[in-house]
Structures are given as C-alpha cells and as structure tokens.
Design an enzyme around this catalytic site. Structure first.
Site, PDB file in Angstrom:
ATOM      1  N   VAL A 189       0.859  -1.180   0.000  1.00  0.00           N
ATOM      2  CA  VAL A 189       0.000   0.000   0.000  1.00  0.00           C
ATOM      3  C   VAL A 189       0.897   1.231   0.000  1.00  0.00           C
ATOM      4  CG1 VAL A 189      -1.774   1.304   1.222  1.00  0.00           C
ATOM      5  CG2 VAL A 189      -1.848  -1.202   1.204  1.00  0.00           C
ATOM      6  N   LYS A 190       0.661   2.106  -0.966  1.00  0.00           N
ATOM      7  CA  LYS A 190       1.511   3.287  -1.142  1.00  0.00           C
ATOM      8  C   LYS A 190       1.016   4.445  -0.283  1.00  0.00           C
ATOM      9  CE  LYS A 190       3.932   4.208  -5.486  1.00  0.00           C
ATOM     10  NZ  LYS A 190       3.767   4.733  -6.839  1.00  0.00           N
ATOM     11  N   VAL A 191       1.932   4.979   0.518  1.00  0.00           N
ATOM     12  CA  VAL A 191       1.626   6.118   1.396  1.00  0.00           C
ATOM     13  C   VAL A 191       2.670   7.200   1.137  1.00  0.00           C
ATOM     14  CG1 VAL A 191       1.446   6.898   3.792  1.00  0.00           C
ATOM     15  CG2 VAL A 191       0.614   4.611   3.153  1.00  0.00           C
TER      16      VAL A 191
END
Length: 370
Positions: free
Chosen positions: A141-143
């Site tokens: 998951v890209k943050v």
C-alpha cells in the site's frame, strides 16, 4: 548472452515496471515482461490509473463501468472497484515470483487517495481498507512521505500492512521514513505480529531532482553552476543508499532483523530520463547496488534491455563524490532544502490533480451509462 536486465538482477537490483492496466494484464503482456524482461514487480499511481481508465482505445473497463453505472456507484466507488480488481489480478500474476523470491519481490503497489496526503487518520483507514479488500500477501500500500504520512506509515506497519513509502526527495525526510518503519515494526512485534510478513520499500525520486536543480543552475549561469548539471539526482540517491546501509546496521535495527523483520529496501522512482542530452538509461545503470528496487516506465525498461551497460555496483564507491556535488550546489547558491520541498509539494499536487481528473472523467462515463 546475458541481457542487461538479467545482469541487473544478478547484481541484486529488482526491476519493477512503473505502469499497470487491465489490458496489459489480460493480454498476457505482464506475464511476458516477467519472462522476457526480468520484471519482478509493479508500481502504480493515480496518473497511471487515470491514463489506463480513460484510454479511448482500451475497452477492457467498459463492462465493469456499465455494471457500476447500473448499480448507482459514485466515481470514487467505481475507481476503487476497478483499481483494486486490477491490482488483485496483477498480484496473482506475480504470485510465482513472490514465492520464488522468498516473498521479497512479486509485489504490486496501490496508492491511498492523494486527497489524504495531509490526513493521517484517513490514510491509515484507507490503507487498512485496501489491504483487506485486495487481500493478497504480496500487496504494497503506497503512502506519501508527507509530514502527515509519517505517522500513518508507522501505524500501517504496526498493523502488519506492507507499505511502499512514496514521494521521498530529501535525506532528512528519508531518515524520518526509516524511523517510522522501525517504530512500526517495534509496535508490530509487541502486538505479536510475525515481522517476516511485513515488507516495505522507500521510493526515492531521482529525475525530478535533476529537473528542478538544473533549472536553478541554468538560472545562475556560471561555469561552476553549469558544471553541476544533471548530478544532483544521482548524488542524492547514492547518499540515500548510504543512509539505508547505516540505518539498518544499528543495534536497534539489528534487533528487529534478528526477530525476523525485513529491511526497508530503497526504491529508485522517477527513473525516466527527461533531458534528451543524457543517456536514456542513466538512472538505472548508475544506481546499481545490492538490494535496491528500480521501477521504470516501459520506455526506460526497453532501453535498458536493449542497450544498458551494467558495470556492477555504481553506488557504494561514490559517497564522497556525491557529497562534493552538494558542497558545489551550496557554493553556487542552490538551496537544496528548498528544491526538495518544492518537489514534494508539486508531487502531491500533481497526484491530486490526476486523481480529480480521473474522478471527473469516470463520473462522466458513469452518467452516460445510467
């Protein structure tokens, strides 16, 4: 004869493609890239999905959009449904790679909404929603590495979510990202989560650094300034790798690694060369070191496969030279801290713009089918 991409893999570089679409998955192209180009992962962002979902020549989304329109879905719900389906299917394609690489590679990233870039709680909530919805162990998951993103990175990691930290431009912010990851691992350990299941990459942007820095050097115009053109991006990335080495050799990090944790690998992003005067594989062949990821647009991937020259490690011997570049930038009057802040602000703004463009076009497509 060994290809340049195979040579990169042999040198410890994981090659990821910076692109994804349903057509690429369904046509078998993604599987072909795994077999023929040594690709072992994929990164996505709102701009990539906007391009895929709004491509007039791509009809692969039409049936799903038709169904979503009839169900009364909003644009946000439709984009969520389409992108999570694509990422889930891509993760299935990469599952054998994930197994073959002992769960290190075979990864696909999906980004939280850019509108949440300055909302810690919202980012954590959506990271959990994406993790649970896609439900694949090889997901990232890209943050974004904004100030609000840092505690979200820590909390997502603490919950056992594998995170791709994106939009890192400065060494100072990178140090904070590593701190957030280590703190998250400590919380996960204390909660009894198996640390070996948590993976992370830190996406350090390269070509954008040169674009902004070179613009300022050209404005200064002196011989010393122009001699520094196109050097900041590589220097910055090389010093990031030095920071990575030092950070994961500390007693604190070693204790976590001994407990089964994984290092947070540096990932080189923004590796497409924007200056036509530069070699088109510059940000690939000049950033080779064991344990890094290089995510490339397809044009750069094909150029690397075709004529990239891989000479082994091009990072770890260059730390002093990299520091000299920054000494030179300071001497001619380039405020590099301002460069990286401008790039972070622009990076977030561009993703927000792409996201809203995408929502607007999907909304129009849904309305046309209702």
């Amino acid at each position: 004869m060994s290809t340049p991409t195979a040579q990169l893999s042999a040198a410890g570089v994981s090659i990821w493609l910076d692109d994804l679409s349903r057509r690429r998955i369904e046509s078998g192209n993604l599987a072909d890239l795994i077999q023929q180009r040594d690709v072992v992962g994929v990164t996505t962002n709102p701009t990539i999905f906007a391009n895929a979902l709004t491509d007039a020549n791509d009809t692969s989304y039409d049936e799903q959009v038709e169904q979503l329109a009839k169900s009364g879905a909003t644009a946000e719900e439709a984009v969520f449904a389409a992108t999570t389906q694509d990422v889930g299917n891509a993760l299935d394609v990469f599952r054998p790679v994930w197994e073959r690489t002992n769960h290190v590679d075979g990864r696909v990233s999906i980004e939280v909404s850019p509108d949440l870039a300055h909302d810690t709680e919202g980012t954590v909530a959506q990271a959990k929603q994406l993790w649970e919805t896609i439900n694949r162990p090889n997901l990232l998951v890209k943050v974004p590495a904004t100030k609000a993103g840092l505690p979200a990175i820590e909390e997502a990691t603490a919950a056992g979510i594998s995170v791709n930290v994106t939009l890192i431009f400065s060494l100072e912010r990178y140090a904070e990202v590593i701190e957030a990851y280590l703190s998250g691992l400590e919380k996960a350990r204390d909660a009894g989560i198996d640390l070996s299941t948590i993976h992370s990459v830190a996406s350090f942007f390269v070509s954008r650094v040169d674009t902004e820095t070179d613009k300022r050097l050209e404005a200064i115009g002196s011989d010393k300034a122009t001699a520094l053109r196109s050097k900041a991006g590589l220097a910055n990335a090389r010093l990031a790798y030095e920071l990575f080495e030092k950070s994961f050799a500390t007693e604190r990090a070693r204790a976590l690694l001994d407990a089964g944790a994984n290092v947070q690998r540096p990932l080189w992003a923004s590796t497409g060369v924007k200056d036509p005067a530069l070699p088109d594989t510059l940000y690939v062949t000049e950033l080779v070191a064991d344990g890094v990821v290089n995510t490339m647009p397809e044009k750069t991937l094909e150029a690397t496969f075709d004529h990239g020259t891989v000479t082994g490690d091009t990072i770890t011997g260059g730390y002093d030279e990299a520091r000299a570049v920054f000494d030179g930038l300071a001497e001619v009057g380039v405020d590099f801290a301002d460069v990286t802040q401008v790039l972070e602000d622009e990076g977030v703004a561009k993703f927000i713009d792409s996201w809203h463009d995408l929502l607007g076009q999907v909304s129009a497509g849904l309305d046309a089918r209702r």
